[in-house]
Scaffold this active site. Structure first.
Site, mmCIF file in Angstrom:
data_model
loop_
_atom_site.group_PDB
_atom_site.id
_atom_site.type_symbol
_atom_site.label_atom_id
_atom_site.label_comp_id
_atom_site.label_asym_id
_atom_site.label_seq_id
_atom_site.Cartn_x
_atom_site.Cartn_y
_atom_site.Cartn_z
ATOM 1 N N CYS A 1 10.565 -40.587 -32.417
ATOM 2 C CA CYS A 1 11.807 -41.148 -31.914
ATOM 3 C C CYS A 1 11.846 -42.660 -32.163
ATOM 4 C CB CYS A 1 11.935 -40.846 -30.428
ATOM 5 S SG CYS A 1 13.511 -41.361 -29.766
ATOM 6 N N CYS B 1 11.273 -38.460 -24.585
ATOM 7 C CA CYS B 1 11.971 -39.545 -25.257
ATOM 8 C C CYS B 1 13.327 -39.781 -24.604
ATOM 9 C CB CYS B 1 12.097 -39.223 -26.730
ATOM 10 S SG CYS B 1 12.672 -40.613 -27.670
#
Length: 400
Positions: free
Chosen positions: A105, A205
């Site tokens: 991410c 995330c």
């Protein structure tokens, strides 16, 4: 009047305390600050109800921006997120590997898609609330950037940024890297920011609190398979130490994956899908009546078998070396990368929050071996290994 233009920084405001304080500090330092909230997920069917859905977070981020008197907007990156993170995760799980979405991410979303948007908005830098620091080395007028661990040892997040490049670091700022977490909360309280006492998010995330097994089940159909227990006395653990013709041969042996078959142990239970389990995992096996708890030592997605061993000292959990192939090898410090035949003594970790361990890197034609001084538990394919020189993260790779 020719006043020098203020440098413009775009802060990824996540609605948490860390990024809030990052924005506050930048403003104090005289930057022109703009807050941007990334919306990366909007499938509410898999978030756990009311636990920090993105709406609350974007609202908190907006309130912080208002309080600081900085412009604020939301960008929807859910399409790119699905493509680059979610699809990648399923892909990895299907291969029987365990991905690390947080590392990805940062590489693919925050410091790539998001950074491009920020630069299009005229930003000089992108800032995040990560606990890490950036160093700059200047030699012959050329600048090389360093990724340094955060000063708060409990919170150091350099590992999550282990895939960043020199270009990405050049444009990155980490305003809270010098601070301890309690200091960050104190600054937020003093500045009267709504996020001062907000709990840290533990979500994936940006997906929020997703139940990973359910999230996976939507894509990977459950299918029942056997849980097999491998005895500690299994032959492959006790092979005589061979005489090796070369260091590379020895490393290949140390990093090898032991192959188990269904006849190597006893069936002790069943499970709903090998791809939901990861090496070193203890929860979710629900096999009782053992002296010591069972740990996953390997999964086979082809035969849909989970291999387990009793106790956290089971030899099937431990290895001293791992391999990273060339195409999954990354140097943050490109100037330090090894050539074939070269070695480097480093400190390394194979998961976030693991204490740094002494290791030696060996570069071979096909990739890189990392040999640890001590045996490591649950070296997991698909996860990232990162290596440091003192407090500087210089490179990383995907464990193959």
């Amino acid at each position: 009047m020719n006043k020098t233009m203020k440098k413009r920084v775009i802060v990824g405001l996540s609605g948490g305390v860390d990024s809030s304080v990052a924005a506050y500090l930048l403003k104090e330092q005289g930057y022109e600050v703009i807050g941007l909230f990334m919306k990366n997920w909007h499938d509410d069917s898999v978030t756990i109800s009311d636990e920090c859905p993105w709406l609350d977070d974007s609202n908190d981020a907006m309130l912080v921006a208002e309080k600081l008197g900085i412009p604020f907007q939301t960008v929807d990156l859910s399409e790119q997120y699905k493509e680059r993170i979610v699809d990648y995760m399923f892909n990895e799980y299907e291969k029987g590997r365990t991905p690390n979405p947080d590392v990805l991410c940062n590489r693919e979303i925050k410091f790539d898609v998001f950074m491009k948007i920020a630069l299009d908005l005229g930003a000089d830098y992108v800032a995040t609330g990560h606990y890490c620091r950036k160093g700059t080395l200047t030699e012959k007028g050329k600048e090389t950037y360093q990724l340094l661990s955060g000063k708060d040892n409990n919170k150091d997040q350099s590992y999550f940024l282990c895939q960043l490049s020199q270009d990405q670091l050049a444009k990155a700022l980490f305003p809270i890297g010098e601070l301890q977490k309690p200091e960050v909360r104190a600054i937020a309280a003093e500045a009267d920011l709504i996020t001062a006492d907000k709990k840290d998010s533990q979500g994936l995330c940006f997906i929020g609190k997703v139940r990973l097994p359910e999230f996976l089940q939507q894509q990977l159909k459950p299918k029942q398979g056997d849980i097999i227990e491998i005895p500690k006395a299994f032959g492959a653990y006790n092979e005589d130490k061979k005489d090796f013709d070369s260091k590379e041969e020895e490393l290949e042996y140390l990093a090898r994956k032991i192959k188990y078959t269904a006849t190597d142990g006893d069936v002790v239970g069943t499970h709903q899908g090998a791809h939901y389990f990861t090496k070193g995992q203890r929860k979710g096996l629900s096999v009782g009546g053992k002296v010591e708890p069972l740990f996953v030592i390997d999964t086979d997605v082809e035969t849909n078998i989970i291999y387990t061993g009793q106790g956290k000292n089971h030899p099937g959990l431990y290895k001293r070396a791992l391999f990273v192939s060339n195409d999954e090898l990354h140097w943050v410090r490109e100037d330090l990368q090894l050539q074939t035949g070269e070695t480097l003594e480093v400190l390394a970790r194979i998961r976030y929050r693991q204490a740094l361990e002494k290791a030696t890197l060996y570069k071979v034609d096909s990739g890189l071996y990392v040999e640890f001084e001590n045996n490591q538990s649950a070296i997991t394919e698909g996860q990232f290994v990162a290596w440091y020189l003192e407090d500087e993260l210089v490179g990383s790779g995907v464990i193959s």
